[in-house]
Design a protein around this motif. Structure first.
Motif, mmCIF file in Angstrom:
data_model
loop_
_atom_site.group_PDB
_atom_site.id
_atom_site.type_symbol
_atom_site.label_atom_id
_atom_site.label_comp_id
_atom_site.label_asym_id
_atom_site.label_seq_id
_atom_site.Cartn_x
_atom_site.Cartn_y
_atom_site.Cartn_z
ATOM 1 N N ALA A 165 0.832 -1.208 0.000
ATOM 2 C CA ALA A 165 0.000 0.000 0.000
ATOM 3 C C ALA A 165 0.868 1.261 0.000
ATOM 4 O O ALA A 165 0.579 2.234 -0.714
ATOM 5 C CB ALA A 165 -0.917 -0.013 1.224
ATOM 6 N N ALA A 166 1.939 1.240 0.793
ATOM 7 C CA ALA A 166 2.818 2.416 0.877
ATOM 8 C C ALA A 166 3.521 2.678 -0.447
ATOM 9 O O ALA A 166 3.592 3.829 -0.914
ATOM 10 C CB ALA A 166 3.832 2.214 1.997
ATOM 11 N N TYR A 167 4.043 1.628 -1.081
ATOM 12 C CA TYR A 167 4.725 1.796 -2.370
ATOM 13 C C TYR A 167 3.741 2.274 -3.450
ATOM 14 O O TYR A 167 4.066 3.144 -4.262
ATOM 15 C CB TYR A 167 5.369 0.484 -2.801
ATOM 16 C CG TYR A 167 6.604 0.087 -2.015
ATOM 17 C CD1 TYR A 167 7.578 1.012 -1.675
ATOM 18 C CD2 TYR A 167 6.786 -1.247 -1.625
ATOM 19 C CE1 TYR A 167 8.702 0.640 -0.966
ATOM 20 C CE2 TYR A 167 7.926 -1.636 -0.911
ATOM 21 C CZ TYR A 167 8.870 -0.684 -0.583
ATOM 22 O OH TYR A 167 9.997 -1.060 0.110
ATOM 23 N N ARG A 168 2.558 1.694 -3.439
ATOM 24 C CA ARG A 168 1.548 2.092 -4.435
ATOM 25 C C ARG A 168 1.174 3.564 -4.263
ATOM 26 O O ARG A 168 1.082 4.317 -5.234
ATOM 27 C CB ARG A 168 0.304 1.209 -4.261
ATOM 28 C CG ARG A 168 -0.829 1.487 -5.255
ATOM 29 C CD ARG A 168 -2.097 0.790 -4.820
ATOM 30 N NE ARG A 168 -2.495 1.257 -3.491
ATOM 31 C CZ ARG A 168 -3.263 0.546 -2.652
ATOM 32 N NH1 ARG A 168 -3.696 -0.649 -2.983
ATOM 33 N NH2 ARG A 168 -3.594 1.051 -1.474
ATOM 34 N N ASN A 169 0.999 3.984 -3.012
ATOM 35 C CA ASN A 169 0.641 5.382 -2.749
ATOM 36 C C ASN A 169 1.798 6.332 -3.082
ATOM 37 O O ASN A 169 1.571 7.461 -3.535
ATOM 38 C CB ASN A 169 0.227 5.546 -1.287
ATOM 39 C CG ASN A 169 -1.094 4.835 -0.981
ATOM 40 O OD1 ASN A 169 -1.885 4.564 -1.885
ATOM 41 N ND2 ASN A 169 -1.324 4.519 0.282
ATOM 42 N N ALA A 170 3.019 5.888 -2.849
ATOM 43 C CA ALA A 170 4.185 6.706 -3.195
ATOM 44 C C ALA A 170 4.249 6.928 -4.704
ATOM 45 O O ALA A 170 4.516 8.043 -5.178
ATOM 46 C CB ALA A 170 5.466 6.043 -2.694
ATOM 47 N N ALA A 171 4.010 5.866 -5.463
ATOM 48 C CA ALA A 171 4.043 5.977 -6.928
ATOM 49 C C ALA A 171 2.918 6.867 -7.433
ATOM 50 O O ALA A 171 3.088 7.598 -8.415
ATOM 51 C CB ALA A 171 3.934 4.583 -7.544
#
Length: 573
Positions: free
Chosen positions: A190-196
């Protein structure tokens, strides 16, 4: 007079104007340098980043940010002393000096001093403005990247940054890294997806989504995710490394594709190296991959290249040791790994001692041709075994590696030396070869000491170890028939009453286990049945004549003319 004053005032204003302009230009140049350095760091071009940041530190000594970033690069390369020099330098700057407390805090964490680290982190944040969050991001990274990480603490600190700006891409990326290292895959995703989503240009966040899939062994999906990143920027070095490791995962998962995908993996890793300036750090990661891929020729070549770059970096000794052993350069392997493991400051792992032990073993018991017996260096052999113990002590799964090593010497009938290796292997009860290792430990000790004087302490001790080893097999696999009969034979050599009782019990178990397997198995083991009946007849001769005679009858039923059984029958009448 007034005219002169006006001229002077005009000059002063011009000087002030140009000073402000040059100052602004200086800050603009500094900001560009910092951005370029951050881009190089993200692309794992560490030497390029260091070059940019050293110039920035030199040209803008009053700004502590460059010194902090430079120190962080050195920390990522495990060069703590160099990192501290720049953190200390950055503390003297007029602006952004406090960031350098974060670097010093990570050094404290690396050295196991959490309270000192907390003090430094407090120093870094005490004068933060309400909307500042970058300090929290770097503190979170320090907790994640430390040699003594605290991922829960990293998440806690990073959530403070997120509370200030929930859409800050660098905060979200750092959170993803903390969750990923803490094995919390869902939160990491979730964190990586939101960062992207927050910053579509942030390739590392997109890459990490592929890394998560690789970690879950979803190699096809991982490759697809990584290919998307490559489509955006084919020159983004780190993604080629992750792709290499994905290819190697495919190779391991499908043996029919092993050669094809291992070649692709190595090709991708070479591409990664070419895009990350062949720095010592990238070469070391490449070397780590070559160990996993078992390409020892390439590893030795890489190690020698690294030695040219940094003759004193201790990890190079590891690579030289491993590759030299695998390539048959035993003395070079012993020399490199002895030097590496002798320094307690080095980060020694179990495999370091395993390779050192293997090299010493090869030298202690040299290969010979035909039926010739090797001249064995007992002292070096014992040193090798001690290093195997250290390997398993540091990393329990290293016990799995000893199975094949022991078998080499068992097959050469060097039973004493095989036993020493198997004994270390059995020290880990969770080893995947635990049953097999115990069986061959018992075998080796029995074959080595069965014909020797049991009154000698070393012989008695060895036979008792054999009894324990066969006993471990009995517990783990009660239907392993030969473990029962060899345990009986071992105890038959011992004089204690308890040993004789165990002998009888083991012979009876052997008969029971083989009988349950059917007449065909009994027929194959007829001579062992006769042996069992004979020994049981002797055991019961004084305490149960009926039982004793019954066992003699059973032995004669199998082999009516067996001389030993007939003589025993006469003796017991």
């Amino acid at each position: 007079m007034k005219k002169s004053k006006i001229i002077n005032t005009t000059k002063m204003n011009k000087i002030k104007f140009f000073s402000v302009v040059f100052l602004a230009l200086g800050y603009t140049s500094f900001a560009q340098d910092v951005d370029a350095a951050k881009k190089a760091i993200d692309g794992e071009q560490y030497e390029k980043a260091k070059s940019i940041l050293k110039e920035a530190v030199k040209n803008t000594p009053d700004n502590g940010k460059a010194a902090f970033l430079l120190g962080n690069v050195y920390l990522s390369q495990n060069l703590q002393d160099s990192a501290k020099i720049f953190f200390d330098k950055g503390l003297k700057a007029k602006e952004f000096a406090a960031y350098n407390y974060i670097g010093l805090g990570q050094i404290d964490l690396d050295n196991g001093n959490a309270s000192a680290a907390q003090f430094n982190f407090d120093q870094a944040t005490k004068d933060m403005k309400k909307k500042d969050l970058e300090q929290y991001v770097y503190i979170g990274k320090a907790y994640t990247n430390s040699d003594n990480p605290n991922f829960k603490k990293a998440v806690e600190v990073l959530n403070r940054a997120k509370a200030i700006n929930m859409n800050d891409a660098q905060t979200l990326l750092a959170l993803g890294d903390a969750y990923y290292r803490d094995k919390n895959q869902n939160e990491a995703y979730a964190a990586y997806r939101n960062a992207a989503a927050a910053d579509p240009s942030l390739l590392r966040a997109k890459m990490q989504l592929g890394v998560l899939l690789k970690g879950a062994k979803a190699y096809t999906e991982a490759k697809a995710a990584l290919d998307k990143v490559l489509a955006e920027n084919p020159n983004y070095g780190p993604v080629h490394r992750e792709l290499a490791e994905t290819y190697f995962g495919i190779a391991l998962a499908d043996k029919s594709k092993y050669k094809e995908y291992t070649a692709k993996a190595l090709e991708s890793y070479e591409k990664y190296m070419s895009l990350t300036d062949y720095s010592l750090a990238s070469r070391m990661r490449h070397a780590d991959f070559l160990i996993v891929a078992k390409d020892y020729k390439a590893l030795e070549k890489e190690a020698l290249e690294m030695k040219k770059l940094d003759n004193v970096n201790p990890r190079i000794l590891r690579y030289l040791g491993y590759s030299s052993y695998e390539n048959g350069n035993i003395d070079a392997a012993i020399s490199a790994l002895t030097e590496y493991t002798s320094n307690s400051k080095n980060k020694i792992i179990g495999r370091d001692y395993l390779y050192l032990g293997m090299a010493q073993l090869k030298k202690a018991i040299p290969a010979v041709s035909g039926d010739a017996k090797p001249v064995i260096d007992e002292t070096l052999y014992n040193t090798a075994v001690e290093n195997f113990k250290k390997a398993v002590g540091l990393d329990k799964p290293m016990a799995n590696e000893l199975n094949d090593i022991g078998k080499v010497y068992f097959d050469q009938k060097l039973y004493k030396y095989a036993a020493g290796i198997y004994e270390v292997a059995t020290s880990n009860p969770n080893s995947q070869n635990y049953l097999y290792d115990n069986f061959f430990l018992g075998y080796s000790l029995y074959f080595e000491y069965a014909s020797k004087d049991v009154k000698k302490p070393e012989v008695l001790e060895a036979l008792k170890k054999a009894d324990v080893a066969f006993g471990n097999v009995n517990v783990a696999s009660p239907t392993t028939q030969d473990a029962h009969i060899y345990r009986a034979r071992v105890n038959g050599l011992l004089s204690e009453a308890a040993a004789k009782d165990q002998m009888a019990k083991s012979y009876e178990e052997f008969v029971k286990v083989v009988t349950a397997k059917g007449p065909e198995t009994v027929e194959k083991n007829k001579s062992k049945f006769v042996e069992s009946y004979q020994e049981l007849a002797r055991y019961y001769a004084k305490t149960d004549k009926v039982k004793s005679n019954d066992y003699i009858a059973k032995a004669l039923a199998l082999e009516p003319t067996n001389t030993d059984t007939l003589n025993l029958q006469k003796l017991l009448k």
